[in-house]
Design an enzyme around this catalytic site. Structure first.
Site, PDB file in Angstrom:
ATOM      1  N   ASP A 277       0.677  -1.184  -0.186  1.00 25.65           N
ATOM      2  CA  ASP A 277      -0.027   0.042  -0.021  1.00 25.65           C
ATOM      3  C   ASP A 277       0.864   1.389  -0.006  1.00 25.65           C
ATOM      4  O   ASP A 277       1.664   1.482   0.922  1.00 25.65           O
ATOM      5  CB  ASP A 277      -0.926   0.027   1.018  1.00 25.65           C
ATOM      6  CG  ASP A 277      -1.818   0.949   1.193  1.00 25.65           C
ATOM      7  OD1 ASP A 277      -2.169   1.584   0.051  1.00 25.65           O
ATOM      8  OD2 ASP A 277      -2.922   1.126   1.877  1.00 25.65           O
ATOM      9  N   ASP A 278       0.832   2.035  -1.141  1.00 30.06           N
ATOM     10  CA  ASP A 278       1.623   3.139  -1.218  1.00 30.06           C
ATOM     11  C   ASP A 278       3.029   3.187  -1.453  1.00 30.06           C
ATOM     12  O   ASP A 278       3.712   4.038  -1.039  1.00 30.06           O
ATOM     13  CB  ASP A 278       1.135   4.296  -0.137  1.00 30.06           C
ATOM     14  CG  ASP A 278      -0.279   4.661  -0.230  1.00 30.06           C
ATOM     15  OD1 ASP A 278      -0.905   4.017  -0.883  1.00 30.06           O
ATOM     16  OD2 ASP A 278      -0.527   5.655   0.767  1.00 30.06           O
TER      17      ASP A 278
ATOM     18  N   HIS B  59       1.116   2.293   3.993  1.00 31.00           N
ATOM     19  CA  HIS B  59       0.228   3.498   4.500  1.00 31.00           C
ATOM     20  C   HIS B  59       0.321   4.059   5.651  1.00 31.00           C
ATOM     21  O   HIS B  59       0.410   3.321   6.792  1.00 31.00           O
ATOM     22  CB  HIS B  59      -1.335   2.707   3.867  1.00 31.00           C
ATOM     23  CG  HIS B  59      -2.273   3.840   3.976  1.00 31.00           C
ATOM     24  ND1 HIS B  59      -2.983   4.547   4.876  1.00 31.00           N
ATOM     25  CD2 HIS B  59      -3.163   3.999   2.792  1.00 31.00           C
ATOM     26  CE1 HIS B  59      -3.892   5.202   4.357  1.00 31.00           C
ATOM     27  NE2 HIS B  59      -3.946   5.137   3.181  1.00 31.00           N
TER      28      HIS B  59
ATOM     29  N   ASP C  72      -0.048  -0.807  -4.893  1.00 30.34           N
ATOM     30  CA  ASP C  72      -1.164  -0.074  -5.455  1.00 30.34           C
ATOM     31  C   ASP C  72      -1.161   1.157  -6.108  1.00 30.34           C
ATOM     32  O   ASP C  72      -1.866   1.599  -6.851  1.00 30.34           O
ATOM     33  CB  ASP C  72      -2.502  -0.312  -4.329  1.00 30.34           C
ATOM     34  CG  ASP C  72      -2.126   1.032  -3.179  1.00 30.34           C
ATOM     35  OD1 ASP C  72      -1.101   1.179  -3.042  1.00 30.34           O
ATOM     36  OD2 ASP C  72      -3.283   1.310  -2.594  1.00 30.34           O
ATOM     37  N   ASN C  73      -0.258   1.912  -5.499  1.00 24.88           N
ATOM     38  CA  ASN C  73      -0.133   3.341  -6.279  1.00 24.88           C
ATOM     39  C   ASN C  73       1.230   3.998  -5.504  1.00 24.88           C
ATOM     40  O   ASN C  73       1.944   3.154  -4.738  1.00 24.88           O
ATOM     41  CB  ASN C  73      -1.013   4.308  -5.719  1.00 24.88           C
ATOM     42  CG  ASN C  73      -1.280   4.367  -4.291  1.00 24.88           C
ATOM     43  OD1 ASN C  73      -2.382   3.654  -3.799  1.00 24.88           O
ATOM     44  ND2 ASN C  73      -0.762   4.865  -3.507  1.00 24.88           N
TER      45      ASN C  73
ATOM     46  N   CYS D 236      -6.024   4.124  -3.837  1.00 20.89           N
ATOM     47  CA  CYS D 236      -6.430   2.673  -3.378  1.00 20.89           C
ATOM     48  C   CYS D 236      -7.517   1.949  -4.197  1.00 20.89           C
ATOM     49  O   CYS D 236      -7.219   0.871  -4.757  1.00 20.89           O
ATOM     50  CB  CYS D 236      -6.483   2.695  -1.895  1.00 20.89           C
ATOM     51  SG  CYS D 236      -5.095   2.861  -0.946  1.00 20.89           S
TER      52      CYS D 236
ATOM     53  N   ARG E 186      -7.112  -1.112  -7.042  1.00 21.47           N
ATOM     54  CA  ARG E 186      -7.332  -2.391  -6.609  1.00 21.47           C
ATOM     55  C   ARG E 186      -8.455  -3.156  -7.367  1.00 21.47           C
ATOM     56  O   ARG E 186      -8.378  -4.195  -8.066  1.00 21.47           O
ATOM     57  CB  ARG E 186      -7.635  -2.642  -5.209  1.00 21.47           C
ATOM     58  CG  ARG E 186      -6.274  -2.163  -4.269  1.00 21.47           C
ATOM     59  CD  ARG E 186      -6.615  -1.736  -2.989  1.00 21.47           C
ATOM     60  NE  ARG E 186      -5.367  -1.160  -2.348  1.00 21.47           N
ATOM     61  CZ  ARG E 186      -4.507  -1.956  -1.664  1.00 21.47           C
ATOM     62  NH1 ARG E 186      -4.734  -3.320  -1.197  1.00 21.47           N
ATOM     63  NH2 ARG E 186      -3.677  -1.372  -1.159  1.00 21.47           N
TER      64      ARG E 186
ATOM     65  N   LYS F  49       1.751   9.857  -5.083  1.00 24.53           N
ATOM     66  CA  LYS F  49       0.266   9.314  -4.998  1.00 24.53           C
ATOM     67  C   LYS F  49      -0.654  10.140  -5.156  1.00 24.53           C
ATOM     68  O   LYS F  49      -0.570  11.406  -4.795  1.00 24.53           O
ATOM     69  CB  LYS F  49       0.075   8.761  -3.365  1.00 24.53           C
ATOM     70  CG  LYS F  49      -1.316   8.281  -3.246  1.00 24.53           C
ATOM     71  CD  LYS F  49      -1.197   7.867  -1.931  1.00 24.53           C
ATOM     72  CE  LYS F  49      -2.522   7.351  -1.411  1.00 24.53           C
ATOM     73  NZ  LYS F  49      -2.863   7.015   0.056  1.00 24.53           N
TER      74      LYS F  49
ATOM     75  N   HIS G 129     -10.499  -3.087   0.092  1.00 22.16           N
ATOM     76  CA  HIS G 129     -10.784  -1.857  -0.111  1.00 22.16           C
ATOM     77  C   HIS G 129     -11.688  -1.652  -1.368  1.00 22.16           C
ATOM     78  O   HIS G 129     -11.363  -0.652  -2.073  1.00 22.16           O
ATOM     79  CB  HIS G 129      -9.788  -0.893  -0.218  1.00 22.16           C
ATOM     80  CG  HIS G 129      -9.638   0.669   0.285  1.00 22.16           C
ATOM     81  ND1 HIS G 129      -8.890   1.501   0.253  1.00 22.16           N
ATOM     82  CD2 HIS G 129     -10.972   1.088   0.443  1.00 22.16           C
ATOM     83  CE1 HIS G 129      -9.378   2.643   0.679  1.00 22.16           C
ATOM     84  NE2 HIS G 129     -10.824   2.426   0.751  1.00 22.16           N
TER      85      HIS G 129
ATOM     86  N   LYS H  19      -5.473  -6.031   2.940  1.00 23.00           N
ATOM     87  CA  LYS H  19      -6.269  -4.753   2.715  1.00 23.00           C
ATOM     88  C   LYS H  19      -7.420  -5.022   1.220  1.00 23.00           C
ATOM     89  O   LYS H  19      -6.767  -5.413   0.241  1.00 23.00           O
ATOM     90  CB  LYS H  19      -5.741  -3.430   2.412  1.00 23.00           C
ATOM     91  CG  LYS H  19      -6.365  -2.277   1.969  1.00 23.00           C
ATOM     92  CD  LYS H  19      -5.378  -1.022   1.950  1.00 23.00           C
ATOM     93  CE  LYS H  19      -6.256   0.152   1.532  1.00 23.00           C
ATOM     94  NZ  LYS H  19      -5.331   1.423   1.360  1.00 23.00           N
TER      95      LYS H  19
ATOM     96  N   SER I  49      -8.603   1.128   4.477  1.00 22.27           N
ATOM     97  CA  SER I  49      -7.076   1.608   4.987  1.00 22.27           C
ATOM     98  C   SER I  49      -7.078   1.763   6.266  1.00 22.27           C
ATOM     99  O   SER I  49      -8.136   1.992   7.033  1.00 22.27           O
ATOM    100  CB  SER I  49      -7.124   3.017   4.272  1.00 22.27           C
ATOM    101  OG  SER I  49      -6.990   3.101   2.964  1.00 22.27           O
TER     102      SER I  49
HETATM  103 MG    MG Z   1      -2.752   2.854  -1.735  1.00 24.74          MG
END
Ligand code: MG
Length: 482
Positions: free
Chosen positions: A20-21, A217, A269-270, A60, A64, A288, A117, A115, A140
């Protein structure tokens, strides 16, 4: 359907790890000098490292949902739902196909850990999207109850918390809330344990394990052993914990004797927020939430011993939305019969070292088309950027040659009117399909997002319950989350 790559061979296990991130520049094998990632570096040395791998959204939920369905997030109705919140009525439409559903059709056992989401209402949860099992926090980690510390004062602030007195953070097993406000320092260890148990139980049947990490994250809650050895604060500790998890999964693959029949895919994811927490998208521009390369171009590593050549690199354009067709190709799973998807198989590229077949990629921010890449060239039309102080929307006629200038610093718009025209034509094609709100253009290939009639938060605050309350520093306070 053509199945050149499947050939009735034993179907590989598939482990898809999504951070995540995690930014483009956060792994040592992608140039980080601040974070130590020996297990992920080893994965890259034993497999294939993508240089130009994109997520379909810089945040996010849309990212996803797009990856799992093989569709640009606009196609599946996520333009206005880039980040889903607890109890929100929208979610991934149960009518959509997902990687998990497709793999189930060819006999896979499927599990997601971590996660999700893509919607927290019962009809949107993973068990309605092809996953046999789920264990994790469904959105998140900053969407639970928490007290924010002001970094200049260093004590709790008596303000309503960031999530408007939000519901306690749920931990789910399948569709059931089994804990509220879990200690986030222990979550990744629990995710690893769940993953290993699944691998052991399913060792004799092809399995699909989707491990969607909580890290990196914000807010960052880190076990002491990772914090103490980090050279990059809490962020380095989070990256170290992701790396430790990779090592644990790898050791288990070896122990079970299934390493050679397992395809491991590692991505994020980003891009990184790249603020003061320690994250980096270097050498890419932006963060992001933005359509600069740093928002959507992420690390991606694939390893399949004996099938994917070790220590190789793929410089072609590839995207998370291509995993759907790739995995169908590799496993013999059918593609959806009557539904258009945007996925292009990467099988030739990963197995035979050929160029990827994708030559365009479109960058939407919500419902606005902001940029299009065609070959080495990327044309920016529009920017909606959030800074700490303000929102800044502007027209940006900027053209970059990403092959020479991955950092998007040298605008060559004036020098290449022919290329600009060519990409404009491609952009109109994307607008026809997916719309462009800025130009009042409605797309004609957009499907409906899932909508729940009576959405309810999964948890409800009870003042008598002894919750674990998460405290974090205002310096880590997101101005936008996801
Ligand atoms: Mg993310």
């Amino acid at each position: 359907m053509k199945k050149d790559h499947h050939n009735n061979a034993k179907q590989p296990n598939i482990i898809l790890i999504n951070c995540d991130d995690l930014g483009y520049g956060d792994l040592a094998c992608y140039g980080s000098t601040r974070n130590d990632t020996p297990h992920i570096d080893k994965l890259a040395a034993e497999g294939l490292r993508f240089t130009d791998f994109y997520m379909a959204s810089p945040v996010c939920s849309a990212s996803r949902a797009a990856m799992l369905t093989g569709c640009y997030s606009q196609r599946i109705g996520f333009a206005d739902y880039q980040v889903l919140h607890p109890g929100q009525a929208q979610g991934l439409n149960p009518k959509e196909s997902t990687i998990a559903k497709q793999l189930k059709e060819v006999g896979y056992d499927t599990k997601i850990v971590g996660k999700w989401h893509c919607g927290d209402q019962p009809e949107f949860l993973p068990t309605n999207h092809g996953f046999d099992e789920y264990f994790g926090i469904p959105f998140s980690n900053d969407m639970g109850r928490q007290v924010i510390l002001r970094n200049d004062v260093g004590k709790p602030v008596q303000q309503p918390n960031y999530n408007l007195d939000g519901s306690p953070l749920p931990l789910l097993r399948n569709n059931e809330v089994i804990q509220q406000q879990p200690d986030q320092r222990g979550i990744t260890e629990r995710y690893v344990d769940e993953s290993l148990q699944f691998m052991r139980r399913k060792r004799d049947n092809p399995f699909f394990l989707y491990l969607a990490h909580m890290y990196v994250h914000v807010p960052l809650f880190i076990p002491k052993q990772f914090l103490n050895t980090s050279r990059n604060g809490a962020y380095g500790g989070a990256v170290a914990c992701i790396d430790w998890a990779m090592g644990m999964l790898d050791a288990e693959l070896n122990r079970l004797g299934i390493r050679n029949e397992t395809l491991v895919i590692f991505t994020s994811d980003n891009g990184s927020r790249a603020r003061n927490e320690g994250g980096s998208n270097a050498p890419l521009r932006g963060t992001k939430g933005q359509t600069w390369e740093g928002g959507q171009r992420v690390p991606c590593i694939m390893r399949w011993p004996g099938k994917i050549a070790a220590g190789t690199e793929c410089k072609g354009i590839a995207a998370s939305i291509d995993l759907f067709a790739t995995l169908a190709d590799l496993t013999g799973a059918p593609l959806p019969a009557d539904t258009t998807i945007d996925s292009i198989s990467l099988a030739d590229a990963i197995l035979d070292g050929k160029s990827t077949r994708r030559d365009t990629f479109t960058y939407y921010k919500g419902a606005n088309l902001e940029a299009v890449r065609k070959g080495d060239w990327k044309l920016h039309f529009w920017k909606t950027e959030w800074s700490v102080d303000a929102r800044n929307d502007k027209i940006v006629p900027e053209l970059y040659n990403l092959r020479d200038d991955a950092s998007e610093t040298n605008n060559v718009y004036e020098q290449h009117p022919d290329i600009v025209m060519e990409i404009e034509a491609q952009a109109d094609e994307f607008r026809r399909r997916f719309g462009d709100r800025r130009l009042n253009c409605a797309g004609n290939e957009i499907r409906d997002v899932g909508v729940c009639r009576n959405p309810q938060p999964l948890t409800e605050y009870d003042e008598n319950h002894p919750y674990m309350i998460a405290y974090y520093d205002l310096a880590d306070m997101p101005t936008m989350n996801g």
